[in-house]
Design a protein around this motif. Structure first.
Motif, PDB file in Angstrom:
ATOM      1  N   GLY A  50       4.367  24.617  -7.449  1.00 52.12           N
ATOM      2  CA  GLY A  50       5.580  24.232  -7.700  1.00 52.12           C
ATOM      3  C   GLY A  50       5.570  22.812  -7.278  1.00 52.12           C
ATOM      4  N   LEU A  51       6.596  21.876  -8.095  1.00 57.54           N
ATOM      5  CA  LEU A  51       6.582  20.565  -7.714  1.00 57.54           C
ATOM      6  C   LEU A  51       7.249  20.191  -6.058  1.00 57.54           C
ATOM      7  CD1 LEU A  51       6.911  17.882  -9.401  1.00 57.54           C
ATOM      8  CD2 LEU A  51       9.290  18.216  -9.461  1.00 57.54           C
ATOM      9  N   CYS A  52       6.610  19.266  -5.595  1.00 63.54           N
ATOM     10  CA  CYS A  52       6.986  18.874  -4.416  1.00 63.54           C
ATOM     11  C   CYS A  52       8.452  18.219  -4.315  1.00 63.54           C
ATOM     12  CB  CYS A  52       6.070  17.832  -3.809  1.00 63.54           C
ATOM     13  SG  CYS A  52       6.215  17.081  -2.076  1.00 63.54           S
ATOM     14  N   LEU A  53       9.281  18.616  -3.388  1.00 66.21           N
ATOM     15  CA  LEU A  53      10.595  18.278  -3.493  1.00 66.21           C
ATOM     16  C   LEU A  53      10.986  16.830  -2.726  1.00 66.21           C
ATOM     17  CD1 LEU A  53      12.655  21.306  -3.473  1.00 66.21           C
ATOM     18  CD2 LEU A  53      12.014  20.030  -5.446  1.00 66.21           C
ATOM     19  N   THR A  54       9.862  16.760  -1.993  1.00 66.50           N
ATOM     20  CA  THR A  54       9.937  15.445  -1.108  1.00 66.50           C
ATOM     21  C   THR A  54       9.690  14.258  -1.812  1.00 66.50           C
ATOM     22  OG1 THR A  54       9.156  16.756   0.854  1.00 66.50           O
ATOM     23  CG2 THR A  54       9.095  14.480   1.098  1.00 66.50           C
ATOM     24  N   GLN A 114       0.878  -0.961   0.049  1.00 68.15           N
ATOM     25  CA  GLN A 114      -0.023  -0.032  -0.116  1.00 68.15           C
ATOM     26  C   GLN A 114       0.914   1.168   0.119  1.00 68.15           C
ATOM     27  OE1 GLN A 114      -3.307   0.176  -0.234  1.00 68.15           O
ATOM     28  NE2 GLN A 114      -3.538  -2.145  -0.278  1.00 68.15           N
ATOM     29  N   SER A 115       0.635   2.049  -0.917  1.00 71.24           N
ATOM     30  CA  SER A 115       1.394   3.401  -0.954  1.00 71.24           C
ATOM     31  C   SER A 115       0.973   4.445  -0.282  1.00 71.24           C
ATOM     32  CB  SER A 115       1.473   3.934  -2.579  1.00 71.24           C
ATOM     33  OG  SER A 115       0.439   4.104  -2.753  1.00 71.24           O
ATOM     34  N   THR A 116       1.546   5.103   0.633  1.00 73.26           N
ATOM     35  CA  THR A 116       1.004   6.010   1.498  1.00 73.26           C
ATOM     36  C   THR A 116       1.095   7.624   0.753  1.00 73.26           C
ATOM     37  OG1 THR A 116       3.086   6.333   2.456  1.00 73.26           O
ATOM     38  CG2 THR A 116       1.352   4.879   3.424  1.00 73.26           C
ATOM     39  N   GLU A 117       0.489   8.694   0.919  1.00 69.78           N
ATOM     40  CA  GLU A 117       0.529   9.911   0.519  1.00 69.78           C
ATOM     41  C   GLU A 117       1.613  10.723   1.101  1.00 69.78           C
ATOM     42  OE1 GLU A 117      -3.044  12.520   2.405  1.00 69.78           O
ATOM     43  OE2 GLU A 117      -3.448  11.244   0.639  1.00 69.78           O
ATOM     44  N   LEU A 163       9.049  14.197  -5.433  1.00 66.46           N
ATOM     45  CA  LEU A 163       9.226  14.836  -6.644  1.00 66.46           C
ATOM     46  C   LEU A 163       8.266  14.724  -7.589  1.00 66.46           C
ATOM     47  CD1 LEU A 163      12.723  12.905  -7.159  1.00 66.46           C
ATOM     48  CD2 LEU A 163      12.345  15.349  -6.623  1.00 66.46           C
ATOM     49  N   GLY A 164       6.840  15.133  -7.125  1.00 69.78           N
ATOM     50  CA  GLY A 164       5.875  15.149  -7.913  1.00 69.78           C
ATOM     51  C   GLY A 164       4.875  13.842  -8.113  1.00 69.78           C
ATOM     52  N   SER A 165       5.279  12.731  -7.510  1.00 68.35           N
ATOM     53  CA  SER A 165       4.702  11.632  -7.566  1.00 68.35           C
ATOM     54  C   SER A 165       3.450  11.386  -6.645  1.00 68.35           C
ATOM     55  CB  SER A 165       5.542  10.334  -7.221  1.00 68.35           C
ATOM     56  OG  SER A 165       5.920  10.154  -5.819  1.00 68.35           O
ATOM     57  N   GLY A 166       3.507  12.190  -5.223  1.00 70.54           N
ATOM     58  CA  GLY A 166       2.453  12.122  -4.458  1.00 70.54           C
ATOM     59  C   GLY A 166       2.414  10.927  -3.508  1.00 70.54           C
ATOM     60  N   GLU A 167       3.603  10.094  -3.534  1.00 64.47           N
ATOM     61  CA  GLU A 167       3.588   9.063  -2.762  1.00 64.47           C
ATOM     62  C   GLU A 167       4.718   9.330  -1.703  1.00 64.47           C
ATOM     63  OE1 GLU A 167       4.185   5.381  -5.182  1.00 64.47           O
ATOM     64  OE2 GLU A 167       2.368   5.688  -5.950  1.00 64.47           O
ATOM     65  N   ALA A 168       4.595   8.943  -0.542  1.00 65.56           N
ATOM     66  CA  ALA A 168       5.523   8.902   0.376  1.00 65.56           C
ATOM     67  C   ALA A 168       7.008   8.290   0.222  1.00 65.56           C
ATOM     68  CB  ALA A 168       4.945   8.630   1.660  1.00 65.56           C
ATOM     69  N   PRO A 169       8.198   8.897   0.146  1.00 65.87           N
ATOM     70  CA  PRO A 169       9.484   8.197   0.066  1.00 65.87           C
ATOM     71  C   PRO A 169       9.425   7.005   0.961  1.00 65.87           C
ATOM     72  CG  PRO A 169       9.823  10.297   1.030  1.00 65.87           C
ATOM     73  CD  PRO A 169       8.262  10.396   0.552  1.00 65.87           C
ATOM     74  N   THR A 170      10.353   6.099   0.398  1.00 67.33           N
ATOM     75  CA  THR A 170      10.370   4.767   1.347  1.00 67.33           C
ATOM     76  C   THR A 170      11.585   4.690   2.239  1.00 67.33           C
ATOM     77  OG1 THR A 170      11.434   3.660  -0.401  1.00 67.33           O
ATOM     78  CG2 THR A 170       9.127   3.265  -0.356  1.00 67.33           C
ATOM     79  N   ASP A 171      12.486   5.972   2.056  1.00 63.72           N
ATOM     80  CA  ASP A 171      13.638   6.018   2.764  1.00 63.72           C
ATOM     81  C   ASP A 171      13.564   6.091   4.246  1.00 63.72           C
ATOM     82  OD1 ASP A 171      15.634   7.649   0.064  1.00 63.72           O
ATOM     83  OD2 ASP A 171      15.028   5.580   0.246  1.00 63.72           O
TER      84      ASP A 171
END
Length: 57
Positions: free
Chosen positions: A43-47, A12-15, A49-57
């Motif tokens: 502007g583009l979300c830098l967290t 499940q991807s989180t926003e 990068l515009g995908s809308g999904e939370a990074p997994t790092d």
């Protein structure tokens, strides 16, 4: 008879918490010597990068 494995469910991807899943953030536009606020631009979300999904790092 061979068993057929079911594929694992997709994770499940989180926003993204910064842009709330939209991939865009509002930035304040300032002009002039006193840096007056004249509006906002998207502007583009830098967290994420515009995908809308939370990074997994």
């Amino acid at each position: 008879m061979a068993r057929v494995k079911k594929p694992a469910p997709a994770p499940q991807s989180t926003e993204c918490p910064t842009c709330k899943g939209s991939g865009e953030v509002a930035r304040t536009v300032r002009v002039g010597r006193k840096h007056r606020v004249v509006g906002q631009q998207v502007g583009l979300c830098l967290t994420c990068l515009g995908s809308g999904e939370a990074p997994t790092d």
